[in-house]
Write a protein that holds these residues in place. Structure first.
Motif, PDB file in Angstrom:
ATOM      1  N   HIS A 138       1.007  -1.204  -0.063  1.00 51.40           N
ATOM      2  CA  HIS A 138      -0.096  -0.126   0.009  1.00 51.40           C
ATOM      3  C   HIS A 138       1.049   1.093   0.092  1.00 51.40           C
ATOM      4  O   HIS A 138       1.992   1.170   0.410  1.00 51.40           O
ATOM      5  N   SER A 139       0.464   2.394  -0.387  1.00 49.94           N
ATOM      6  CA  SER A 139       1.100   3.604  -0.525  1.00 49.94           C
ATOM      7  C   SER A 139       1.352   4.050   1.008  1.00 49.94           C
ATOM      8  O   SER A 139       0.424   4.254   1.833  1.00 49.94           O
ATOM      9  N   VAL A 140       2.866   4.576   1.032  1.00 51.25           N
ATOM     10  CA  VAL A 140       3.107   4.912   2.365  1.00 51.25           C
ATOM     11  C   VAL A 140       3.899   6.110   2.105  1.00 51.25           C
ATOM     12  O   VAL A 140       4.766   6.203   1.449  1.00 51.25           O
ATOM     13  N   ARG A 141       3.444   7.229   2.929  1.00 51.34           N
ATOM     14  CA  ARG A 141       4.142   8.640   2.666  1.00 51.34           C
ATOM     15  C   ARG A 141       5.092   9.167   3.909  1.00 51.34           C
ATOM     16  O   ARG A 141       5.867   9.943   3.671  1.00 51.34           O
ATOM     17  N   LYS A 142       4.834   8.295   5.084  1.00 48.33           N
ATOM     18  CA  LYS A 142       5.647   8.613   6.346  1.00 48.33           C
ATOM     19  C   LYS A 142       6.572   7.459   6.566  1.00 48.33           C
ATOM     20  O   LYS A 142       6.274   6.373   6.693  1.00 48.33           O
ATOM     21  N   TYR A 143       7.960   7.786   6.878  1.00 48.39           N
ATOM     22  CA  TYR A 143       9.057   7.005   6.867  1.00 48.39           C
ATOM     23  C   TYR A 143       9.744   6.965   8.246  1.00 48.39           C
ATOM     24  O   TYR A 143       9.803   8.134   8.644  1.00 48.39           O
TER      25      TYR A 143
ATOM     26  N   SER B 225       1.979  15.442   2.239  1.00 47.86           N
ATOM     27  CA  SER B 225       2.178  14.725   3.628  1.00 47.86           C
ATOM     28  C   SER B 225       3.300  13.722   3.649  1.00 47.86           C
ATOM     29  O   SER B 225       3.296  12.612   4.358  1.00 47.86           O
ATOM     30  N   PHE B 226       4.506  13.979   2.705  1.00 51.78           N
ATOM     31  CA  PHE B 226       5.520  12.984   2.828  1.00 51.78           C
ATOM     32  C   PHE B 226       6.243  13.488   3.781  1.00 51.78           C
ATOM     33  O   PHE B 226       6.515  14.573   4.347  1.00 51.78           O
ATOM     34  N   SER B 227       7.031  12.604   4.497  1.00 52.47           N
ATOM     35  CA  SER B 227       7.919  12.940   5.662  1.00 52.47           C
ATOM     36  C   SER B 227       8.843  11.980   5.710  1.00 52.47           C
ATOM     37  O   SER B 227       8.671  10.756   5.673  1.00 52.47           O
ATOM     38  N   ASN B 228      10.287  12.357   6.135  1.00 51.81           N
ATOM     39  CA  ASN B 228      11.340  11.386   6.319  1.00 51.81           C
ATOM     40  C   ASN B 228      11.753  10.500   5.058  1.00 51.81           C
ATOM     41  O   ASN B 228      12.208   9.544   5.376  1.00 51.81           O
ATOM     42  N   VAL B 229      11.292  10.968   3.740  1.00 53.67           N
ATOM     43  CA  VAL B 229      11.787  10.101   2.712  1.00 53.67           C
ATOM     44  C   VAL B 229      13.324  10.422   2.371  1.00 53.67           C
ATOM     45  O   VAL B 229      13.717  11.684   1.923  1.00 53.67           O
TER      46      VAL B 229
ATOM     47  N   CYS C 288       6.092   4.587  -2.450  1.00 49.03           N
ATOM     48  CA  CYS C 288       4.706   5.546  -2.703  1.00 49.03           C
ATOM     49  C   CYS C 288       5.069   6.037  -4.133  1.00 49.03           C
ATOM     50  O   CYS C 288       6.301   6.824  -4.299  1.00 49.03           O
ATOM     51  N   TRP C 289       4.211   6.177  -5.132  1.00 50.27           N
ATOM     52  CA  TRP C 289       4.405   6.664  -6.357  1.00 50.27           C
ATOM     53  C   TRP C 289       4.255   8.369  -6.323  1.00 50.27           C
ATOM     54  O   TRP C 289       3.332   8.604  -5.513  1.00 50.27           O
ATOM     55  N   ALA C 290       5.077   9.029  -6.905  1.00 53.62           N
ATOM     56  CA  ALA C 290       4.856  10.350  -6.817  1.00 53.62           C
ATOM     57  C   ALA C 290       5.049  11.004  -8.032  1.00 53.62           C
ATOM     58  O   ALA C 290       6.253  10.754  -8.706  1.00 53.62           O
ATOM     59  N   ALA C 291       3.822  11.665  -8.526  1.00 53.35           N
ATOM     60  CA  ALA C 291       4.147  12.347  -9.838  1.00 53.35           C
ATOM     61  C   ALA C 291       4.391  13.854  -9.669  1.00 53.35           C
ATOM     62  O   ALA C 291       4.967  14.581 -10.469  1.00 53.35           O
ATOM     63  N   LEU C 292       3.806  14.721  -8.740  1.00 55.97           N
ATOM     64  CA  LEU C 292       4.164  15.932  -8.584  1.00 55.97           C
ATOM     65  C   LEU C 292       4.722  16.399  -7.051  1.00 55.97           C
ATOM     66  O   LEU C 292       5.300  17.427  -7.025  1.00 55.97           O
ATOM     67  N   THR C 293       4.311  15.684  -5.842  1.00 59.50           N
ATOM     68  CA  THR C 293       4.833  15.994  -4.789  1.00 59.50           C
ATOM     69  C   THR C 293       6.075  15.662  -4.425  1.00 59.50           C
ATOM     70  O   THR C 293       6.477  14.932  -3.351  1.00 59.50           O
ATOM     71  N   TYR C 294       6.994  16.206  -5.072  1.00 62.36           N
ATOM     72  CA  TYR C 294       8.486  15.917  -4.787  1.00 62.36           C
ATOM     73  C   TYR C 294       9.297  17.183  -5.144  1.00 62.36           C
ATOM     74  O   TYR C 294       8.782  18.111  -5.716  1.00 62.36           O
TER      75      TYR C 294
END
Length: 219
Positions: free
Chosen positions: A11-16, A63-67, A104-110
């Protein structure tokens, strides 16, 4: 964990977690990425211990963190470039899942400005994928019904049903699931259905999921 289990559990995960990826796992991932590049003609690269990839306002908005690790999907442009990136990117995503990592796939949020510097001259950037040990394992996305994505109606072979079930578990941009599955001359086929974001990338992901579960190559 086999690939079917990886599809079901990923599943997609945004916080690491602030935890480094072990060297033995890096070696396996890098080797697998090189195999994907040889098969696809793409230039996929994995970047470790580099927080700049997701150090941007857009990343925080998403909402990405610690990537601190990410996969860059890039290569020479071609008619099916986006679909190839989806297909082989998902190969790496499921390999990472088998190795105990989250994605987590990211198209714009990076940090697009920074990531573009990692792309060779003459090559095109498609998307990137966050990578690492998630604070959680994520949650399942809401899926359409099978009937909503079928172009072929009536009785279906068991291999097709299994493939369609796996396709519905494929991650797609903003969970749009804009694809149709069918059977043409006895063989599975898939296509983009409607207008949406990154639908060709999504189609590549969907095809890979279908092929894993059905054992058949998708047109």
């Amino acid at each position: 964990m086999d690939l079917i289990e990886a599809i079901q559990e990923r599943h997609s995960v945004r916080k690491y977690k602030d935890k480094k990826i072990e060297e033995e796992i890096r070696v396996q991932l890098d080797g697998f990425a090189e195999q994907c590049n040889e098969e696809s003609g793409l230039h996929i690269s994995i970047h470790y211990d580099d927080p700049e990839g997701f150090d941007s306002r857009m990343a925080h908005y998403g909402s990405f963190s610690n990537v601190n690790n990410f996969i860059v999907l890039a290569g020479k442009d071609c008619p099916d470039f986006d679909e190839r990136c989806g297909y082989y990117g998902e190969k790496l995503v499921l390999k990472a899942q088998q190795l105990g990592l989250n994605t987590c796939w990211a198209a714009l949020t990076y940090n697009k400005k920074m990531v573009k510097k990692l792309v060779a001259d003459g090559e095109k950037l498609c998307m990137i994928i966050a990578l690492g040990y998630g604070e959680t394992s994520g949650v399942p996305h809401k899926s359409k019904s099978m009937d909503a994505v079928l172009a072929t109606k009536g009785n279906m072979p068991e291999w097709f049903r299994k493939g369609a079930e796996a396709a519905l578990l494929a991650p797609t941009a903003v969970n749009q699931q804009k694809f149709k599955l069918g059977i043409i001359d006895g063989e599975p086929a898939a296509k983009v259905s409607g207008i949406g974001f990154y639908t060709k990338v999504d189609l590549g992901i969907v095809k890979y999921h279908f092929e894993i579960a059905s054992g058949k190559k998708v047109r």
